[in-house]
Design a protein around this motif. Structure first.
Motif, PDB file in Angstrom:
ATOM      1  N   SER A  10       0.757  -1.277  -0.170  1.00 17.29           N
ATOM      2  CA  SER A  10      -0.449  -0.319   0.007  1.00 17.29           C
ATOM      3  C   SER A  10       0.739   1.072   0.230  1.00 17.29           C
ATOM      4  O   SER A  10      -0.071   2.262  -0.057  1.00 17.29           O
ATOM      5  CB  SER A  10      -0.674  -0.229   1.249  1.00 17.29           C
ATOM      6  OG  SER A  10      -1.309  -1.224   0.898  1.00 17.29           O
ATOM      7  N   GLY A  11       2.194   0.893   0.368  1.00 12.77           N
ATOM      8  CA  GLY A  11       2.867   2.450  -0.336  1.00 12.77           C
ATOM      9  C   GLY A  11       3.527   2.491   1.655  1.00 12.77           C
ATOM     10  O   GLY A  11       4.045   3.946   1.191  1.00 12.77           O
ATOM     11  N   ASN A  12       3.118   1.831   2.794  1.00  6.55           N
ATOM     12  CA  ASN A  12       3.965   2.272   3.604  1.00  6.55           C
ATOM     13  C   ASN A  12       5.323   1.928   4.723  1.00  6.55           C
ATOM     14  O   ASN A  12       5.032   1.080   3.472  1.00  6.55           O
ATOM     15  CB  ASN A  12       2.522   1.259   5.160  1.00  6.55           C
ATOM     16  CG  ASN A  12       1.108   2.261   4.813  1.00  6.55           C
ATOM     17  OD1 ASN A  12       0.654   3.168   4.871  1.00  6.55           O
ATOM     18  ND2 ASN A  12       0.471   1.588   4.258  1.00  6.55           N
ATOM     19  N   ALA A  13       5.312   3.285   4.859  1.00  3.65           N
ATOM     20  CA  ALA A  13       7.335   2.420   5.131  1.00  3.65           C
ATOM     21  C   ALA A  13       6.701   1.759   6.301  1.00  3.65           C
ATOM     22  O   ALA A  13       6.107   0.926   7.269  1.00  3.65           O
ATOM     23  CB  ALA A  13       7.757   3.924   5.628  1.00  3.65           C
ATOM     24  N   LEU A  14       8.104   1.115   6.083  1.00  2.00           N
ATOM     25  CA  LEU A  14       8.045  -0.440   6.545  1.00  2.00           C
ATOM     26  C   LEU A  14      10.077  -0.955   7.189  1.00  2.00           C
ATOM     27  O   LEU A  14       9.996  -1.439   8.049  1.00  2.00           O
ATOM     28  CB  LEU A  14       8.168  -1.886   5.909  1.00  2.00           C
ATOM     29  CG  LEU A  14       6.916  -2.078   5.246  1.00  2.00           C
ATOM     30  CD1 LEU A  14       7.370  -3.566   4.154  1.00  2.00           C
ATOM     31  CD2 LEU A  14       6.447  -2.495   6.453  1.00  2.00           C
ATOM     32  N   GLY A  15      10.539   0.595   7.368  1.00  2.49           N
ATOM     33  CA  GLY A  15      11.614   0.848   7.732  1.00  2.49           C
ATOM     34  C   GLY A  15      13.037   1.066   6.329  1.00  2.49           C
ATOM     35  O   GLY A  15      12.373   1.567   5.364  1.00  2.49           O
ATOM     36  N   VAL A  22      20.374  -3.249  -1.599  1.00  2.00           N
ATOM     37  CA  VAL A  22      19.059  -3.874  -1.292  1.00  2.00           C
ATOM     38  C   VAL A  22      18.527  -4.319  -3.038  1.00  2.00           C
ATOM     39  O   VAL A  22      17.889  -5.055  -2.861  1.00  2.00           O
ATOM     40  CB  VAL A  22      17.429  -2.162  -0.754  1.00  2.00           C
ATOM     41  CG1 VAL A  22      18.130  -1.670  -2.429  1.00  2.00           C
ATOM     42  CG2 VAL A  22      16.467  -2.799  -1.035  1.00  2.00           C
ATOM     43  N   HIS A  23      19.179  -3.712  -3.582  1.00  2.00           N
ATOM     44  CA  HIS A  23      19.194  -4.328  -5.300  1.00  2.00           C
ATOM     45  C   HIS A  23      19.615  -5.639  -5.821  1.00  2.00           C
ATOM     46  O   HIS A  23      21.286  -5.359  -6.109  1.00  2.00           O
ATOM     47  CB  HIS A  23      19.672  -3.413  -6.420  1.00  2.00           C
ATOM     48  CG  HIS A  23      19.053  -2.021  -6.046  1.00  2.00           C
ATOM     49  ND1 HIS A  23      19.383  -1.290  -5.469  1.00  2.00           N
ATOM     50  CD2 HIS A  23      17.517  -1.887  -6.109  1.00  2.00           C
ATOM     51  CE1 HIS A  23      18.996   0.222  -5.956  1.00  2.00           C
ATOM     52  NE2 HIS A  23      17.984  -0.274  -6.281  1.00  2.00           N
ATOM     53  N   THR A  24      19.118  -6.653  -5.190  1.00  2.00           N
ATOM     54  CA  THR A  24      19.198  -7.915  -5.905  1.00  2.00           C
ATOM     55  C   THR A  24      18.423  -8.755  -7.144  1.00  2.00           C
ATOM     56  O   THR A  24      17.867  -8.590  -7.017  1.00  2.00           O
ATOM     57  CB  THR A  24      19.545  -9.041  -4.518  1.00  2.00           C
ATOM     58  OG1 THR A  24      17.932  -8.771  -3.800  1.00  2.00           O
ATOM     59  CG2 THR A  24      21.018  -7.776  -3.443  1.00  2.00           C
ATOM     60  N   ALA A  25      18.126  -9.770  -6.647  1.00  2.00           N
ATOM     61  CA  ALA A  25      17.790 -10.754  -7.148  1.00  2.00           C
ATOM     62  C   ALA A  25      16.268 -10.979  -6.554  1.00  2.00           C
ATOM     63  O   ALA A  25      15.067 -11.141  -7.652  1.00  2.00           O
ATOM     64  CB  ALA A  25      17.236 -12.173  -7.392  1.00  2.00           C
ATOM     65  N   SER A  26      15.954 -10.663  -5.368  1.00  2.00           N
ATOM     66  CA  SER A  26      14.758  -9.953  -4.819  1.00  2.00           C
ATOM     67  C   SER A  26      14.700  -9.031  -4.378  1.00  2.00           C
ATOM     68  O   SER A  26      14.611  -9.172  -2.810  1.00  2.00           O
ATOM     69  CB  SER A  26      14.888 -11.617  -4.448  1.00  2.00           C
ATOM     70  OG  SER A  26      16.229 -11.944  -3.498  1.00  2.00           O
ATOM     71  N   THR A  27      14.803  -7.688  -4.558  1.00  2.00           N
ATOM     72  CA  THR A  27      15.148  -6.600  -4.324  1.00  2.00           C
ATOM     73  C   THR A  27      13.826  -6.525  -3.851  1.00  2.00           C
ATOM     74  O   THR A  27      12.555  -6.791  -4.376  1.00  2.00           O
ATOM     75  CB  THR A  27      15.097  -5.220  -5.539  1.00  2.00           C
ATOM     76  OG1 THR A  27      16.671  -6.188  -6.539  1.00  2.00           O
ATOM     77  CG2 THR A  27      15.518  -4.195  -5.161  1.00  2.00           C
ATOM     78  N   PRO A  28      13.235  -5.842  -2.425  1.00  2.00           N
ATOM     79  CA  PRO A  28      11.999  -5.744  -2.043  1.00  2.00           C
ATOM     80  C   PRO A  28      11.604  -4.239  -2.304  1.00  2.00           C
ATOM     81  O   PRO A  28      12.127  -3.720  -3.245  1.00  2.00           O
ATOM     82  CB  PRO A  28      12.477  -5.351  -0.194  1.00  2.00           C
ATOM     83  CG  PRO A  28      14.060  -4.920  -0.153  1.00  2.00           C
ATOM     84  CD  PRO A  28      14.505  -5.638  -1.829  1.00  2.00           C
ATOM     85  N   LEU A  29      10.842  -3.600  -2.100  1.00  2.00           N
ATOM     86  CA  LEU A  29       9.478  -2.526  -2.678  1.00  2.00           C
ATOM     87  C   LEU A  29      10.412  -1.869  -1.488  1.00  2.00           C
ATOM     88  O   LEU A  29      10.523  -2.484  -0.839  1.00  2.00           O
ATOM     89  CB  LEU A  29       7.884  -3.256  -2.422  1.00  2.00           C
ATOM     90  CG  LEU A  29       7.165  -1.842  -2.902  1.00  2.00           C
ATOM     91  CD1 LEU A  29       7.460  -1.468  -4.603  1.00  2.00           C
ATOM     92  CD2 LEU A  29       5.841  -2.321  -2.478  1.00  2.00           C
ATOM     93  N   HIS A  30      10.022  -0.662  -2.379  1.00  2.00           N
ATOM     94  CA  HIS A  30      10.922   0.459  -2.010  1.00  2.00           C
ATOM     95  C   HIS A  30      10.910   1.852  -2.726  1.00  2.00           C
ATOM     96  O   HIS A  30       9.878   1.874  -4.114  1.00  2.00           O
ATOM     97  CB  HIS A  30      12.521   0.472  -1.796  1.00  2.00           C
ATOM     98  CG  HIS A  30      13.164   0.244  -2.674  1.00  2.00           C
ATOM     99  ND1 HIS A  30      13.337  -1.181  -3.687  1.00  2.00           N
ATOM    100  CD2 HIS A  30      13.596   1.101  -3.511  1.00  2.00           C
ATOM    101  CE1 HIS A  30      14.298  -0.184  -4.407  1.00  2.00           C
ATOM    102  NE2 HIS A  30      14.856   0.377  -4.420  1.00  2.00           N
ATOM    103  N   LEU A  31      10.600   3.153  -1.715  1.00  2.00           N
ATOM    104  CA  LEU A  31      10.609   3.687  -2.311  1.00  2.00           C
ATOM    105  C   LEU A  31      11.682   5.083  -3.692  1.00  2.00           C
ATOM    106  O   LEU A  31      12.632   4.574  -2.754  1.00  2.00           O
ATOM    107  CB  LEU A  31      10.611   5.226  -2.127  1.00  2.00           C
ATOM    108  CG  LEU A  31       9.319   6.558  -1.495  1.00  2.00           C
ATOM    109  CD1 LEU A  31       8.092   6.034  -2.428  1.00  2.00           C
ATOM    110  CD2 LEU A  31       9.322   7.440  -0.255  1.00  2.00           C
ATOM    111  N   PRO A 185       2.844   7.473  -2.413  1.00  2.00           N
ATOM    112  CA  PRO A 185       2.209   6.391  -1.556  1.00  2.00           C
ATOM    113  C   PRO A 185       2.173   7.319  -0.390  1.00  2.00           C
ATOM    114  O   PRO A 185       3.090   8.241   0.055  1.00  2.00           O
ATOM    115  CB  PRO A 185       3.535   5.627  -2.052  1.00  2.00           C
ATOM    116  CG  PRO A 185       3.730   5.870  -3.302  1.00  2.00           C
ATOM    117  CD  PRO A 185       3.319   7.691  -3.484  1.00  2.00           C
ATOM    118  N   PRO A 186       1.860   6.854   0.918  1.00  2.00           N
ATOM    119  CA  PRO A 186       1.540   7.003   2.225  1.00  2.00           C
ATOM    120  C   PRO A 186       2.964   7.794   3.414  1.00  2.00           C
ATOM    121  O   PRO A 186       3.388   8.438   3.414  1.00  2.00           O
ATOM    122  CB  PRO A 186       1.369   6.485   2.875  1.00  2.00           C
ATOM    123  CG  PRO A 186       0.331   5.258   2.328  1.00  2.00           C
ATOM    124  CD  PRO A 186       1.007   5.275   0.755  1.00  2.00           C
TER     125      PRO A 186
END
Length: 193
Positions: A10-15, A22-31, A185-186
């Motif tokens: 939903s675009g809320n910050a998780l940390g 951060v940029h790998t084969a499984s990069t998490p969603l980020h802003l 996004p929030p």
């Protein structure tokens, strides 16, 4: 040390996480953000990413991209990266596409971003940092759109998608409607002021 703000769906910050990891084969969603910079002749600045970049090295793209830092307003983040990468002071930074999102892969490295799109104006010539930007050129907006949206375009995947959406705003960039910051996004909305 730069970091990225991690997001939920939903675009809320998780940390946050160190940008270097951060940029790998499984990069998490980020802003993130993208900006299209125009000069007084209504030409857009396009840049070629340094061959030393982890993601899309040597690829042509929009003027500048980056990641806001914790407690950094989005417009301040756009201005900071333009100064750092291109030596440019921005005027009239405006939000255009507050909810742009994409996921793309390059040689096993994934980009996965909520990436609001901005526009800005400048009255100076860029002085790019070689470790960030390999080359720059000013282009007429119609010519850029033709190149970026053509079949088999060599522009970055986010730039291709953004160009298609920006073309829908009309041919006169000065008439493009600014989006309200509340539409970000929030996590980005919390960084507006």
């Amino acid at each position: 040390m730069e970091h990225v703000i991690l997001l939920d769906e939903s675009g809320n910050a998780l940390g946050h996480q160190d940008k270097r990891t951060v940029h790998t084969a499984s990069t998490p969603l980020h802003l993130a953000f993208s900006c299209y910079i125009f000069n007084a002749d209504d030409q857009v600045l396009v840049t070629r990413r340094s061959p030393r970049k982890l993601t899309w090295p040597g690829v042509w793209t929009n003027s500048v991209c980056g990641h806001p830092q914790e407690s950094e307003p989005m417009v301040a983040a756009v201005s900071r990266r333009a100064a750092y990468e291109l030596g440019l002071a921005l005027d009239e930074v405006r939000l255009l596409l507050p909810r742009f999102r994409y996921r793309a892969e390059w040689s096993g490295v994934v980009e996965n971003e909520m990436c609001p799109v901005f526009t800005a104006s400048v009255s100076a010539e860029p002085r790019p940092r070689p470790d960030e930007v390999d080359a720059v050129r000013w282009m007429a907006w119609p010519a850029f759109l033709r190149e970026a949206t053509a079949a088999g375009s060599s522009y970055s995947p986010w730039c291709q998608l953004q160009a298609t959406l920006l073309a829908q705003l009309g041919p006169d960039r000065r008439a493009w409607p600014a989006a309200p910051s509340a539409a970000l996004p929030p996590a980005g909305h919390a960084l507006v002021h």
